[in-house]
Design an enzyme around this catalytic site. Structure first.
Site, PDB file in Angstrom:
ATOM      1  N   SER A 326      36.949  36.366  37.787  1.00 32.97           N
ATOM      2  CA  SER A 326      38.091  36.129  36.894  1.00 32.97           C
ATOM      3  C   SER A 326      37.680  35.300  35.681  1.00 32.97           C
ATOM      4  O   SER A 326      38.066  35.586  34.551  1.00 32.97           O
ATOM      5  CB  SER A 326      39.187  35.375  37.641  1.00 32.97           C
ATOM      6  N   ARG A 330      37.460  36.304  31.398  1.00 31.65           N
ATOM      7  CA  ARG A 330      38.147  35.508  30.377  1.00 31.65           C
ATOM      8  C   ARG A 330      37.157  34.885  29.405  1.00 31.65           C
ATOM      9  O   ARG A 330      37.397  34.820  28.201  1.00 31.65           O
ATOM     10  CB  ARG A 330      38.993  34.426  31.063  1.00 31.65           C
ATOM     11  N   ARG A 426      47.753  52.297  38.963  1.00 32.62           N
ATOM     12  CA  ARG A 426      48.306  50.940  39.121  1.00 32.62           C
ATOM     13  C   ARG A 426      49.360  50.628  38.063  1.00 32.62           C
ATOM     14  O   ARG A 426      49.317  51.156  36.960  1.00 32.62           O
ATOM     15  CB  ARG A 426      47.143  49.929  39.131  1.00 32.62           C
ATOM     16  N   SER A 471      51.554  37.088  38.659  1.00 35.57           N
ATOM     17  CA  SER A 471      50.378  37.879  38.303  1.00 35.57           C
ATOM     18  C   SER A 471      49.604  37.185  37.190  1.00 35.57           C
ATOM     19  O   SER A 471      50.073  37.074  36.060  1.00 35.57           O
ATOM     20  CB  SER A 471      50.775  39.288  37.855  1.00 35.57           C
ATOM     21  N   GLN A 473      47.015  38.326  35.838  1.00 37.07           N
ATOM     22  CA  GLN A 473      46.581  39.300  34.827  1.00 37.07           C
ATOM     23  C   GLN A 473      47.654  39.483  33.767  1.00 37.07           C
ATOM     24  O   GLN A 473      47.366  39.498  32.569  1.00 37.07           O
ATOM     25  CB  GLN A 473      46.264  40.640  35.500  1.00 37.07           C
ATOM     26  N   ASP A 619      43.853  37.631  46.821  1.00 32.90           N
ATOM     27  CA  ASP A 619      42.756  38.529  47.187  1.00 32.90           C
ATOM     28  C   ASP A 619      42.175  38.217  48.572  1.00 32.90           C
ATOM     29  O   ASP A 619      41.361  38.987  49.088  1.00 32.90           O
ATOM     30  CB  ASP A 619      41.645  38.450  46.135  1.00 32.90           C
ATOM     31  N   LYS A 646      46.882  46.901  44.622  1.00 36.08           N
ATOM     32  CA  LYS A 646      45.517  46.491  44.269  1.00 36.08           C
ATOM     33  C   LYS A 646      44.613  47.728  44.223  1.00 36.08           C
ATOM     34  O   LYS A 646      45.116  48.837  44.114  1.00 36.08           O
ATOM     35  CB  LYS A 646      45.009  45.468  45.287  1.00 36.08           C
ATOM     36  N   ARG A 694      37.236  44.598  48.640  1.00 35.54           N
ATOM     37  CA  ARG A 694      37.745  43.442  49.399  1.00 35.54           C
ATOM     38  C   ARG A 694      38.148  43.843  50.813  1.00 35.54           C
ATOM     39  O   ARG A 694      38.007  43.062  51.756  1.00 35.54           O
ATOM     40  CB  ARG A 694      38.914  42.789  48.674  1.00 35.54           C
TER      41      ARG A 694
HETATM   42  C1  S3P Z   1      43.081  38.482  38.850  1.00 38.00           C
HETATM   43  C2  S3P Z   1      44.370  38.371  39.242  1.00 38.00           C
HETATM   44  C3  S3P Z   1      44.903  38.937  40.481  1.00 38.00           C
HETATM   45  C4  S3P Z   1      43.790  39.290  41.443  1.00 38.00           C
HETATM   46  C5  S3P Z   1      42.659  40.011  40.782  1.00 38.00           C
HETATM   47  C6  S3P Z   1      42.069  39.161  39.665  1.00 38.00           C
HETATM   48  C7  S3P Z   1      42.694  37.916  37.561  1.00 38.00           C
HETATM   49  O1  S3P Z   1      45.601  40.128  40.172  1.00 38.00           O
HETATM   50  O2  S3P Z   1      44.298  40.056  42.491  1.00 38.00           O
HETATM   51  O3  S3P Z   1      41.650  40.301  41.716  1.00 38.00           O
HETATM   52  O4  S3P Z   1      41.489  37.765  37.273  1.00 38.00           O
HETATM   53  O5  S3P Z   1      43.589  37.600  36.779  1.00 38.00           O
HETATM   54  P1  S3P Z   1      47.175  40.081  39.755  1.00 38.00           P
HETATM   55  O6  S3P Z   1      47.288  39.296  38.527  1.00 38.00           O
HETATM   56  O7  S3P Z   1      47.561  41.524  39.516  1.00 38.00           O
HETATM   57  O8  S3P Z   1      47.846  39.513  40.954  1.00 38.00           O
END
Ligand code: S3P
Length: 740
Positions: A326, A330, A426, A471, A473, A619, A646, A694
């Site tokens: 993650s 970023r 998704r 979320s 993301q 996760d 997911k 996972r």
């Molecule tokens: C992530 C956010 C999570 C996670 C994913 C990585 C991220 O997803 O499940 O593996 O890096 O922001 P969601 O934001 O859809 O929950």
């Protein structure tokens, strides 16, 4: 009839030509349905039975109510009359689909039969597969293997019917995607129908012009490659053009006008026009080749099985896990948006992070990778990215897609984001809604999924938004869009999710405040370069924490692991269940806390964990289900609906796999209940992780303490998700092999 077969759907295939018979053959082999066949031509269904393609022949239409699914594999122009004859025998819940290559015409035919009240089970479909041979004897069980199957659900279609058809096509190896009827017909007109028309027409022109077809003696590779499809079935293609008139005419007219321009350029000796056209075409074709190769590589990888034997002894040693996925996404995105050169060490070398990095390169960002693993990113400023010359292909990576959608929605050019079959399923509407409120323009498919088309012409306004789901993301996409657009936002989340974006933005001088449960963001007008050591990935560390907790005699130390509290739901739950993890050497690394974690085997007890933990644990739930299956007593985990969206539907995958290994687990819509069997090991067996790394890693943990080995099917992506996987598991003492 046995218990297992009685639960299988009963599928009737109407029309046993190449496509119908191949589907029947593959479906029967997959053992996921009872397969019946019917054909208007005498003797065909009998032959299919003789060849073992179907379980039984159906002669009378009156038995149609006995079937759960009807798959119409008849010519598009015959669809209306077949539907009319079936209509009196349909149940309210009969699922009806087809394999026709023109969907608008099939839906029109259905409307003529049913009126506007189309059956809820009606979901048109189209497999993108074929072969030069035809008829029941040519049936090929692998015809759909790794091929696309396009479903075109209608507003009236029942999601349960879509889900059942998806499962059946996946069972024969197809990658299922969904799109609107109109989009399907346009896409197919351009990518399939027009090329067939051109091939037929060119061969016809040359054959008529040349004496005794002499010219074909000299025709070499180019002619052969370009005209292979002119050997296809003329009747079928005549049907296609009559049925898909408007979409094919639209693209044909555009092509005619481009061809006219080329002819004019040749006539006038305009070399530049020719070079421009050929150059653009070459770059588009190179991009296409690259997508094909990357799909092929991914599906080859995905299909590999992981064979895991119970750990022969305690897991021991010290290990540094790879850089956090993650944070790496970023970091490289923010570095691209900064002014000047950023330096990132410990970038997660996994497939998803590489996807983001390559996408940024296509957006004009220069990124150098040194031998020692440091990457240097030459920032282009908040709105300085370059328009990509083709759609950005993002493989399986939802984080790449959502975060980049945020950035690109605030750039002054149009772009398109596409993914592989799993990513294209998704939900993306969750992104489109807040970004539209902010002033951006994103277009999705009718089902709210990628491809995402992003248009410029934004009209920004400050955003005050309550995220309907936790979320990170979506939250990050909004923050990145607001950053590039220079607009303030205020956000709330129903439960906390990882806050890496906020921490990096704060490091780079942006103002972020928590007011009550809201996050208030005031973007900076430009970002300084970033200099970062990415912490170790907690989610990968969690795999070893779980395994070492279960395997007697284990004592492991994982160094420099990111221990951001918004990621530690798993650790909190593990400790509450009795796990023994000691954190030491806690320090700050680029605004993120980092520590060493020592884990030892410990007996576990069940517990009850509420929705508020779901965002911080997201996760790691698959690992927790495994631990709960081996703990003393019952465990409950609530509010896990997000796990269905997911890389796979993780609730279903874990339920099916763990039950197969003998665990006592129940899953409702959003909640999971596990009754532990402390002291009694799980069984071995074959489980399927559906390409989701996972889930594969969670089964690998379970397999540490089973009675017999576990084979995890479709687990190859673990290698791309966990760089250095084989070396790491070997070093710690797991008994894992990856089958070729
Ligand atoms: C992530 C956010 C999570 C996670 C994913 C990585 C991220 O997803 O499940 O593996 O890096 O922001 P969601 O934001 O859809 O929950």
């Amino acid at each position: 009839m046995t218990q297992a077969t009685s639960a299988l759907p009963r599928v009737l295939i109407v029309g046993l030509g190449l496509i119908g018979a191949s589907f029947a053959k593959a479906l029967r082999l997959s053992r996921s349905a009872q397969v019946f066949g019917m054909d208007a031509q005498p003797g065909v269904a009998e032959r299919a039975l003789e060849l073992g393609i179907i379980d039984a022949r159906v002669d009378s239409i009156e038995t149609v109510p006995e079937f759960d699914v009807l798959l119409l594999a008849v010519p598009v122009l015959a669809m209306g009359s077949v539907l009319r004859s079936l209509q009196p025998y349909l149940r309210a819940d009969t699922v009806i689909s087809d394999v026709g290559s023109v969907k608008g015409r099939v839906v029109d035919a259905a409307r003529e039969v049913f009126g506007d009240d189309l059956p809820a089970g009606f979901v048109p479909g189209h497999p993108i597969a074929g072969a030069e041979r035809s008829g029941v004897d040519a049936a090929k069980a692998d015809l759909f293997d790794r091929h696309l199957l396009i479903l075109t659900p209608l507003p009236s279609s029942d999601p349960a019917a879509v889900a059942l058809l998806t499962r059946l096509w996946q069972a024969v190896g197809a990658e299922v995607v969904s799109m609107s009827v109109a989009r399907h017909d346009e896409v197919l007109a351009a990518t399939s129908h027009l090329p067939h028309l051109l091939a037929f027409s060119l061969v016809d022109t040359l054959a008529r012009e040349s004496d005794n077809r002499e010219i074909f003696r000299y025709a070499a590779g180019g002619f052969r490659d370009f005209t292979r499809i002119a050997a296809s079935d003329p009747t079928m293609w005549h049907d296609v053009f009559l049925a898909n008139r408007d979409a094919t005419l639209g693209v044909l007219r555009r092509f005619q006008s481009d061809l006219e321009n080329l002819a004019g350029a040749i006539e006038r000796g305009e070399g530049k026009t020719l070079l421009d056209v050929f150059g653009r075409a070459k770059s588009a074709r190179d991009y296409f080749t690259q997508i094909l190769q990357s799909r092929q590589r991914h599906s080859d990888d995905t299909r590999r099985n992981l064979i895991v034997a119970p750990a022969p002894a305690g897991l021991q040693g010290t290990l540094a896990v790879p850089g956090d996925r993650s944070i790496s996404h970023r970091a490289v995105i923010l570095a691209a948006l900064a002014e000047g050169d950023s330096h990132i060490r410990g970038f997660g070398e996994n497939d998803d992070n590489r996807t983001t990095l390559e996408a940024l390169r296509k957006l004009g960002v220069v990124i150098d990778e040194a031998d020692d693993g440091e990457i240097r990113v030459q920032g282009r400023g908040l709105t300085g990215l370059q328009a990509p010359d083709s759609p950005l292909y993002l493989g399986q990576s939802a984080t790449s897609m959502r975060l980049l959608a945020g950035v690109l929605s605030a750039q002054p050019f149009a772009s398109e984001l596409i993914g592989d079959a799993s990513l294209n399923q998704r939900p993306m509407a969750r992104l489109q809604v807040p970004l539209a409120e902010l002033g951006a323009h994103l277009e999705l498919t009718a089902s709210g999924t990628a491809p995402i088309l992003i248009q410029p012409g934004q009209q920004w306004q400050p955003l005050d938004y309550d995220l309907p789901m936790a979320s990170a993301q979506v939250k990050s996409a909004i923050l990145l869009a607001a950053l590039c657009a220079g607009v303030p936002v205020r956000l709330t989340e129903p439960a906390p999710s990882r806050d890496h974006t906020e921490r990096l933005l704060a490091e780079l001088g942006c103002r972020l405040e928590s007011r009550g449960n809201a996050l208030v963001f005031a973007p900076a007008s430009q970002l300084p370069p970033l200099n970062l050591d990415v912490p170790g990935d907690f989610s990968l560390a969690a795999v070893h924490l779980a395994a070492a907790t279960l395997v007697p005699g284990s004592d492991l130390t994982l160094t420099s692991v990111g221990v951001n509290p918004s990621r530690l739901g798993f650790l909190d739950i593990l400790k509450d269940m009795g796990g023994s993890v000691v954190m030491s050497n806690i320090r700050d690394q680029g605004g993120e806390p980092v520590a060493d974690l020592r884990v030892r085997c410990a007996p576990l007890k069940g517990g009850s964990y509420g929705t508020h933990l779901s965002g911080r644990t997201i996760d790691e739930f698959p690992l927790l289900f495994v631990l709960a299956a081996l703990a003393d007593g019952e465990s409950c985990f609530a509010g896990l609906g997000e796990l269905r969206f997911k890389e796979s539907d993780r609730l279903t995958r874990m339920l099916e796999g763990l039950r197969l290994l003998g665990a006592d687990i129940e899953v409702t819509d959003e909640d999971v209940r596990v009754r532990g069997r402390v002291g009694q090991p799980l069984d071995g067996g074959i489980v399927d992780c559906a390409g989701d790394p996972r889930v594969a890693l969670a089964f690998m943990v379970a397999a540490q303490v089973t009675r017999r080995p576990v084979i995890i099917r479709n687990a190859g992506r673990v290698l791309g998700a966990y760089p250095g996987f084989s070396a790491a598991v070997g070093q710690l003492g797991y008994a894992v092999t990856l089958e070729d």
